[in-house]
Write an enzyme that holds these catalytic residues in place. Structure first.
Site, PDB file in Angstrom:
ATOM      1  N   GLU A 108      28.220  52.753   2.170  1.00 39.97           N
ATOM      2  CA  GLU A 108      27.554  52.626   0.873  1.00 39.97           C
ATOM      3  C   GLU A 108      28.449  53.121  -0.254  1.00 39.97           C
ATOM      4  O   GLU A 108      28.462  52.545  -1.348  1.00 39.97           O
ATOM      5  CB  GLU A 108      26.224  53.379   0.895  1.00 39.97           C
ATOM      6  CG  GLU A 108      25.161  52.657   1.726  1.00 39.97           C
ATOM      7  CD  GLU A 108      23.876  53.448   1.873  1.00 39.97           C
ATOM      8  OE1 GLU A 108      22.812  52.926   1.499  1.00 39.97           O
ATOM      9  OE2 GLU A 108      23.941  54.589   2.368  1.00 39.97           O
ATOM     10  N   GLU A 130      21.450  52.113   9.840  1.00 37.35           N
ATOM     11  CA  GLU A 130      20.292  52.993   9.728  1.00 37.35           C
ATOM     12  C   GLU A 130      19.075  52.495  10.504  1.00 37.35           C
ATOM     13  O   GLU A 130      18.269  53.306  10.995  1.00 37.35           O
ATOM     14  CB  GLU A 130      19.918  53.187   8.256  1.00 37.35           C
ATOM     15  CG  GLU A 130      20.867  54.075   7.464  1.00 37.35           C
ATOM     16  CD  GLU A 130      22.036  53.320   6.859  1.00 37.35           C
ATOM     17  OE1 GLU A 130      22.732  53.888   6.017  1.00 37.35           O
ATOM     18  OE2 GLU A 130      22.260  52.138   7.256  1.00 37.35           O
TER      19      GLU A 130
END
Length: 256
Positions: A108, A130
């Site tokens: 990210e 995730e």
């Protein structure tokens, strides 16, 4: 600077920030706090024109959130999200030199960078994994991955927690360049040095306009672009650029 989890180096017009939180360069409260201090330094130093982010060692760029520091997550997560957005909207180019795994919050952060160069290490993978834990990317991944590679590919990566190697990432445009592991920092520095020769004020105005368009829509982006055009036409670098063109020589931009 006295930082425990970061190494800050300045090489000419280039600042190199190395994540130094072994073994996985994961993000706990202390690491995010040190990173904030390093980013502050790179931003305020007018002599810095380009920033390189990389990880210490050859295993991980960053493996994301440090689960061992979960007690501080209510503080760490908002800080990280704000800082990642700041990198995404930084008015100096930021290069991610991805030396190993970039997973979760690590990828990210790399997605916030202007350019991404990845080491061609078959063991190194990047992905937003995730969902394997029953959670979702929470530091901007749902928005920025699709911006870089398109919605369909981003959904495929996120929903199936796919991990890509360097060449797979290059094929879909997730990274801009692949380097041999031993050449990664040399290649990143060469790329940064080429960027540092560009007119800094004009570079900043381009990044500012593109950021405004991405965050606030095309009409605001065009307005900011117009403001940037007005700024750069009165700079010494603009005068130098036109003079160098007429004199048939490389320009020497000074950032004024």
């Amino acid at each position: 600077m006295n930082l425990e989890n970061m190494i800050y180096e300045k090489k000419g017009h280039i600042a190199v920030i190395t994540f130094n939180h072994p073994p996985a360069n994961a993000w706990n409260l202390a690491a995010v706090t040190d990173f904030l201090a390093a980013v502050d330094e790179a931003e305020k130093d007018k002599d810095v024109r380009v920033v390189i982010l990389t990880g210490a060692g050859d295993k991980c760029f960053s493996a994301g959130m440090d689960v061992s520091d979960a007690a501080n997550l209510p503080k760490t997560s908002p800080m990280a999200k704000t800082l990642w957005t700041r990198i995404d909207r930084f008015e100096k180019p930021v290069i991610a030199a991805i030396n190993g795994h970039a997973l979760g919050g690590g990828l990210e952060l790399a997605l916030c960078c202007t350019f991404r160069i990845m080491a061609d290490n078959p063991k190194a993978k990047i992905g937003l994994t995730e969902l394997n834990l029953g959670i979702i990317p929470g530091w901007g991944g749902t928005q920025r991955l699709s911006r870089v590679i398109g919605e369909a590919k981003a959904l495929d990566m996120i929903l199936f927690s796919r991990r890509l190697d360097a060449n797979q990432a290059l094929e879909i445009g997730l990274v801009n360049q692949v380097s041999a592991p031993e050449m990664l920092m040399e290649d990143a520095m060469a790329f940064a040095e080429a960027l540092a020769k560009r007119p800094p004020v004009a570079v900043a105005m381009v990044l500012k306009a593109m950021s405004a368009g991405a965050y606030e829509g095309i009409e605001i982006g065009l307005e900011v672009e117009g403001q940037g055009s007005a700024v750069v036409k009165n700079t010494k670098d603009s005068q130098e650029g036109f003079a160098a063109f007429l004199e048939k020589r490389p320009p020497n931009f000074i950032g004024e």
